[in-house]
Write an enzyme that holds these catalytic residues in place. Structure first.
Site, PDB file in Angstrom:
ATOM      1  N   ARG A  62       0.024  -9.174  14.332  1.00  0.00           N
ATOM      2  CA  ARG A  62      -0.358  -7.987  12.963  1.00  0.00           C
ATOM      3  C   ARG A  62      -0.734  -9.005  12.109  1.00  0.00           C
ATOM      4  NH1 ARG A  62       4.792  -5.668  11.106  1.00  0.00           N
ATOM      5  NH2 ARG A  62       3.376  -4.219   9.882  1.00  0.00           N
ATOM      6  N   ARG A  79      12.348  -2.186  10.931  1.00  0.00           N
ATOM      7  CA  ARG A  79      10.538  -1.694  11.939  1.00  0.00           C
ATOM      8  C   ARG A  79      10.611  -2.514  12.868  1.00  0.00           C
ATOM      9  NH1 ARG A  79       5.854  -0.187   7.960  1.00  0.00           N
ATOM     10  NH2 ARG A  79       4.723  -1.019  10.323  1.00  0.00           N
ATOM     11  N   ARG A 114      11.360  -5.946   4.642  1.00  0.00           N
ATOM     12  CA  ARG A 114      11.221  -4.271   4.246  1.00  0.00           C
ATOM     13  C   ARG A 114      12.401  -4.125   5.071  1.00  0.00           C
ATOM     14  NH1 ARG A 114       5.640  -2.021   5.242  1.00  0.00           N
ATOM     15  NH2 ARG A 114       5.656  -3.060   7.074  1.00  0.00           N
ATOM     16  N   ARG A 147      -9.003   1.047   9.932  1.00  0.00           N
ATOM     17  CA  ARG A 147      -8.400  -0.178   9.968  1.00  0.00           C
ATOM     18  C   ARG A 147      -9.621  -0.934  10.726  1.00  0.00           C
ATOM     19  NH1 ARG A 147      -2.172   0.276   9.436  1.00  0.00           N
ATOM     20  NH2 ARG A 147      -1.985  -1.030   9.639  1.00  0.00           N
ATOM     21  N   LYS A 173       1.271  -1.384  -0.019  1.00  0.00           N
ATOM     22  CA  LYS A 173      -0.252  -0.192   0.273  1.00  0.00           C
ATOM     23  C   LYS A 173       0.580   1.058   0.047  1.00  0.00           C
ATOM     24  CE  LYS A 173      -2.054  -1.125   3.772  1.00  0.00           C
ATOM     25  NZ  LYS A 173      -1.491  -2.412   4.050  1.00  0.00           N
TER      26      LYS A 173
END
Ligand code: ADP
Ligand code: ADP
Ligand code: ZN
Length: 210
Positions: A166, A155, A122, A88, A13
């Site tokens: 998550r 992260r 990532r 969310r 996203k």
């Protein structure tokens, strides 16, 4: 154009939003990025949310809704925006409907296995926030941001334990938004599996831009 980017963590996203805002000249509003910058600045908001985010849980609805309402009231968001990572939860979506009317909801579709692959690879620039992936979008020099020379970090919530939390939170609290928006005729599905350029082309079609 007022758009919501919906989808599991790591679906791409943020990567697509960065591209789309250049094309559409509307702000990219990422609640996750706002929270991370508050954490970096050690502001009262940052101190309140750091542990919650690090554990892969959601920040409470009241805090998040107030933040977005305030952001959407700013001049640059008047004619359009990309909301990335908000809403969310169903209560967040209901609150949003009370202060803004969205045109379309882009639903990024990606399997859990692909999510894990994207999140574990990532890397994020400490300085400018740009995203990389060690396999799919590698920086020219390992550990260094192409655009600003900043250091690339993993992260806190992209570590194994938090990733599974998550995904569970996504399934329980966020995925119900797919039916919520489909029922209103606002949802458009985008296959998030192909390389970023292909996803961008799918997005253009989904948003009615080509
Ligand atoms: P992702 O890469 O998972 O899409 P984000 O950058 O959107 O991550 O969000 C990072 C974290 O910030 C989330 O896991 C959550 O803890 C918090 N967060 C972001 N947006 C929201 C929201 N709308 N409601 C509650 N918490 C949020
Ligand atoms: P989100 O904002 O949905 O959490 P990101 O845009 O941060 O997702 O993307 C998650 C990771 O996957 C990043 O490392 C990014 O470079 C990489 N990525 C994004 N889009 C693609 C794609 N289409 N194919 C492969 N990797 C991608
Ligand atoms: Zn950078």
């Amino acid at each position: 154009m007022k758009l919501i980017f919906l989808g599991p963590p790591g679906a791409g996203k943020g990567t697509l939003a960065a591209q789309a805002v250049r094309m559409l000249r509307i702000p990219h509003i990422s609640t996750g990025a706002i929270f991370r910058s508050a954490i970096g600045a050690q502001s009262p908001l940052g101190i309140k949310v750091a542990a919650i985010i690090g554990a892969g849980k959601l920040v409470d609805d009241a805090t998040t809704i107030a933040l977005v309402q305030e952001r959407l009231a700013q001049e640059d968001a008047r004619t359009g925006y990309i909301l990335d990572g908000f809403p969310r939860t169903i209560p967040q979506a209901q609150a949003l409907a009370g202060f803004s009317v969205v045109d379309r909801v882009i639903n990024f579709d990606l399997s859990d296995a692909a999510v894990v692959e994207r999140l574990t690879g990532r890397r994020v620039c400490r300085n400018c926030g740009v995203n990389y992936h060690i396999l799919f979008n590698a920086p020219k020099r390992e550990g260094v941001c192409d655009s600003c020379g900043g250091e690339l970090l993993i992260r806190d919530d992209d570590r194994e334990g938090a990733i599974h939390k998550r995904l569970q939170v996504y399934r329980d609290q966020t995925a119900p938004l797919i039916d919520f928006y489909r029922a209103q005729g606002l949802l458009v599905d985008v296959d998030a599996r192909p390389p970023a350029d292909t996803v961008a082309a799918y997005f253009k079609r989904a948003a009615g831009l080509d």
